[in-house]
Scaffold this active site. Structure first.
Site, mmCIF file in Angstrom:
data_model
loop_
_atom_site.group_PDB
_atom_site.id
_atom_site.type_symbol
_atom_site.label_atom_id
_atom_site.label_comp_id
_atom_site.label_asym_id
_atom_site.label_seq_id
_atom_site.Cartn_x
_atom_site.Cartn_y
_atom_site.Cartn_z
ATOM 1 N N ARG A 134 0.801 -1.055 0.161
ATOM 2 C CA ARG A 134 0.212 -0.737 0.131
ATOM 3 C C ARG A 134 1.091 0.880 0.272
ATOM 4 O O ARG A 134 0.568 2.069 0.306
ATOM 5 C CB ARG A 134 -0.924 -0.628 1.158
ATOM 6 N N ARG A 225 14.995 -1.787 2.595
ATOM 7 C CA ARG A 225 14.183 -2.673 3.328
ATOM 8 C C ARG A 225 15.470 -3.890 3.781
ATOM 9 O O ARG A 225 16.173 -4.073 2.709
ATOM 10 C CB ARG A 225 13.232 -2.825 4.005
ATOM 11 N N ASP A 301 10.807 -6.724 7.117
ATOM 12 C CA ASP A 301 10.605 -6.535 6.292
ATOM 13 C C ASP A 301 10.475 -4.516 6.986
ATOM 14 O O ASP A 301 9.859 -3.676 6.075
ATOM 15 C CB ASP A 301 9.411 -6.448 5.533
HETATM 16 P P1 AMP Z 1 3.285 -4.244 8.492
HETATM 17 O O1 AMP Z 1 3.205 -5.143 9.388
HETATM 18 O O2 AMP Z 1 2.409 -2.784 8.166
HETATM 19 O O3 AMP Z 1 4.742 -3.313 7.952
HETATM 20 O O4 AMP Z 1 2.856 -4.925 6.712
HETATM 21 C C1 AMP Z 1 3.328 -6.404 6.198
HETATM 22 C C2 AMP Z 1 2.627 -6.386 4.959
HETATM 23 O O5 AMP Z 1 1.932 -6.496 4.407
HETATM 24 C C3 AMP Z 1 3.643 -5.447 4.198
HETATM 25 O O6 AMP Z 1 3.870 -5.431 2.399
HETATM 26 C C4 AMP Z 1 2.609 -4.251 3.942
HETATM 27 O O7 AMP Z 1 2.207 -3.022 2.482
HETATM 28 C C5 AMP Z 1 1.496 -5.022 3.651
HETATM 29 N N1 AMP Z 1 0.375 -4.579 4.227
HETATM 30 C C6 AMP Z 1 -0.845 -3.847 5.768
HETATM 31 N N2 AMP Z 1 -1.758 -3.582 5.250
HETATM 32 C C7 AMP Z 1 -1.932 -3.621 3.965
HETATM 33 C C8 AMP Z 1 -3.777 -3.259 2.915
HETATM 34 N N3 AMP Z 1 -4.385 -2.235 3.704
HETATM 35 N N4 AMP Z 1 -2.797 -3.749 1.844
HETATM 36 C C9 AMP Z 1 -2.720 -4.374 1.558
HETATM 37 N N5 AMP Z 1 -1.482 -4.385 1.459
HETATM 38 C C10 AMP Z 1 -1.097 -4.343 2.746
HETATM 39 MG MG MG Z 2 6.040 -2.931 7.040
#
Ligand code: AMP
Ligand code: MG
Length: 537
Positions: A134, A225, A301
């Protein structure tokens, strides 16, 4: 989020998409180019010039795509400080054209929007491919000094090939938290990605309930990252892995090619890179520990190759000092508890080392490069603690002096920020700020008095003035406590963004007294301890 949780602990059984696929449902470029907004934006560039270094790495690293527009966007906040750093024209930034650009509804000439692919370990488990689900990188600007560029990224600007089951959106509450915390960390002097602005739209976004959408514009020299390296390494794409490492070294760590940096590693610049990243990560985490910041989701990540704090999710600044505090409601095992952060960073660096092994070649060199963290981190932390205590020189007793005060704080979970600020006031000799105000924070007064005596001896009589100045510039009066964020979010949901603006002002200058905002520096209300921040965002 409905069936699948994406944030924090995404699983690798989700739909995978390789790089270079344009999402089926993305608006076509031509559609966007014909909108009046796009034409207006093209007319004025905001003084920004684009060079897009990351895009130059080629299609194995990212997918070119357009952000998905949001209807009827509105401004929520801007950071004048970040705008100045970026060098964007202030008049243009106030315009509707800028609002459209930073919501993802229009592009400026020279931008090359993309989503990058990465993988990672989430909660200690290999999660496979993740990627910018996103976040959409608009491009990289040429900085004021030409050699320093800023990548400009929209978070919440719609789906990408890496969205898996997600909607590509971010909701208002989490976007306010990310916007404010990015700028708060910068105000504290902690390495971090920055936030230029925050826009909103009433477009509905489904989480546990229906919420509204927001877009944060983030800035960083690079958003690469650890997970980017893990991605190519896991797939045995050594040429891409090398290209990525060379890109990072050439742009951000050129010293890693020097004879001096590579001498201990048989001439390997990649081992030197690993050591340099370890050093920056140690410094970053030392600053987190010193200021009481809990990241909440230290997956690989979410680790920046530049040692920047990145991806603000369920983070928290400690209220009472509880070393074992878990700020992420989804972190059932407490893997990312406050006092585990230094070890988790090392674990993550180990993953990076493993990923770089095909380039480093000799495992002994990789291990030697990682070894530096074991001395870098404690050294960095002790340096931070000395500054918190107003100490300019080094004494052997400093470690035990620091440990004993932290133990005292932990015993009855004394408020971390208030303790350090009151101690600073006292050392600085500020009127009406006696030792009593500090002492009152402790139940075991005798134990505190005993510590204070040791501390006073260590401080010495002559340099209290300088010590006080150092402490007041090290121990903030204002941090983004959960309840402060919650109050601003509550108001913002009613379209009153003044709470966000007030917090931004205070958090960008957290060492100033701001006497008219004393309540923002007080103890948290009782309800603060019941706030639950999870990965849903
Ligand atoms: P995060 O834990 O927020 O760092 O996210 C982990 C993974 O999930 C990353 O690849 C983000 O891009 C993906 N992600 C989290 N929320 C969303 C969303 N609402 N739509 C698409 N991808 C998401
Ligand atoms: Mg993330």
């Amino acid at each position: 989020m409905s069936a699948v949780r994406l944030g924090c602990s995404g699983r690798n059984d989700l739909r995978r998409a390789g790089p270079s696929q344009v999402p089926d449902n993305s608006p076509m470029q031509s559609e966007l180019e014909t909108t009046p907004d796009t034409r207006a934006a093209a007319a004025a560039s905001g003084g920004l010039h684009w060079r897009n270094g990351f895009a130059g790495l080629g299609p194995a690293f990212s997918t070119a795509l357009q952000p998905r527009p949001l209807p009827a966007p509105y401004w929520i906040a801007q950071s004048p400080d970040a705008a100045q750093a970026l060098g964007v024209d202030a008049g243009w930034l106030a315009s509707d054209a800028a609002l459209q650009v930073f919501t993802g509804n229009a592009q400026l000439p020279g931008m090359a929007p993309l989503a990058s692919v990465y993988s990672g370990h989430q909660f200690g488990v290999w999660a496979g491919q993740l990627g910018d689900g996103r976040a959409i990188l608009l491009g990289e600007t040429v900085g004021l000094a030409e050699e320093t560029g800023w990548e400009v990224q929209l978070k919440g600007a719609g789906p990408t090939p890496y969205s898996r089951m997600g909607d590509g959106r971010a909701v208002l509450r989490s976007s306010i938290r990310e916007f404010l915390c990015s700028e708060a960390m910068h105000g504290l002097g902690v390495p971090t990605t920055r936030a230029l602005c925050l826009t909103g739209s009433d477009a509905p976004v489904r989480r546990e309930e229906i919420e509204t959408a927001a877009v944060v514009t983030r800035l960083a020299p690079s958003f690469i990252r650890f997970g980017h390296f893990e991605h190519f390494s896991a797939r045995e794409q050594t040429a891409e892995l090398r290209a990525l490492a060379d890109f990072v070294i050439d742009n951000f760590y050129p010293e890693c090619r020097s004879a001096e940096a590579t001498a201990a590693f048989g001439g390997s610049p990649y081992a030197a890179l690993l050591q340099a990243v370890s050093g920056r990560t140690a410094e970053m985490v030392a600053q987190w520990q010193a200021v009481g910041f809990c990241h909440g989701v230290m997956n690989t990540d979410n680790m920046s190759i530049l040692g920047l704090t990145i991806d603000y999710g369920p983070f928290q600044f400690l209220d009472g000092f509880d070393p074992a505090h878990i700020c992420n409601h989804s972190d059932n095992q407490g893997r990312y508890a406050f006092n585990r952060q230094p070890n988790v960073a090392y674990w993550n660096l180990f993953c990076l080392g493993q990923a770089l092994l095909p380039l480093i070649e000799d495992q002994a060199h990789a291990l030697a490069a990682l070894e530096s963290y074991k001395t870098d981190f404690p050294r960095a932390l002790l340096a931070r603690m000395r500054a918190k205590l107003g100490l300019f020189d080094v004494a052997e007793t400093d470690h035990s002096l620091t440990e004993s005060v932290l133990q005292l704080l932990a015993q009855t979970q004394v408020d971390h920020t208030i303790f350090w600020r009151r101690l600073s006031h006292w050392v600085a000799g500020m009127p009406g700020q006696g030792a009593e105000a500090v002492r009152d924070l402790f139940l075991d007064r005798a134990a505190f008095d005993a510590w204070l005596l040791q501390y006073q001896e260590r401080l010495g009589p002559s340099d209290r003035g300088a010590a006080g100045v150092l402490m007041l510039a090290t121990n903030p009066k204002f941090v983004l406590r959960n309840h402060l964020g919650e109050e601003a979010i509550r108001q913002a949901k009613l379209k009153d963004f003044s709470g966000v603006h007030t917090l931004l002002t205070l958090l960008q200058t957290p060492f100033d007294e701001h006497p008219e905002f004393e309540s923002y520096a007080g103890f948290p209300p009782d309800w603060a301890s019941s706030i639950e921040i999870s990965c849903s965002s």
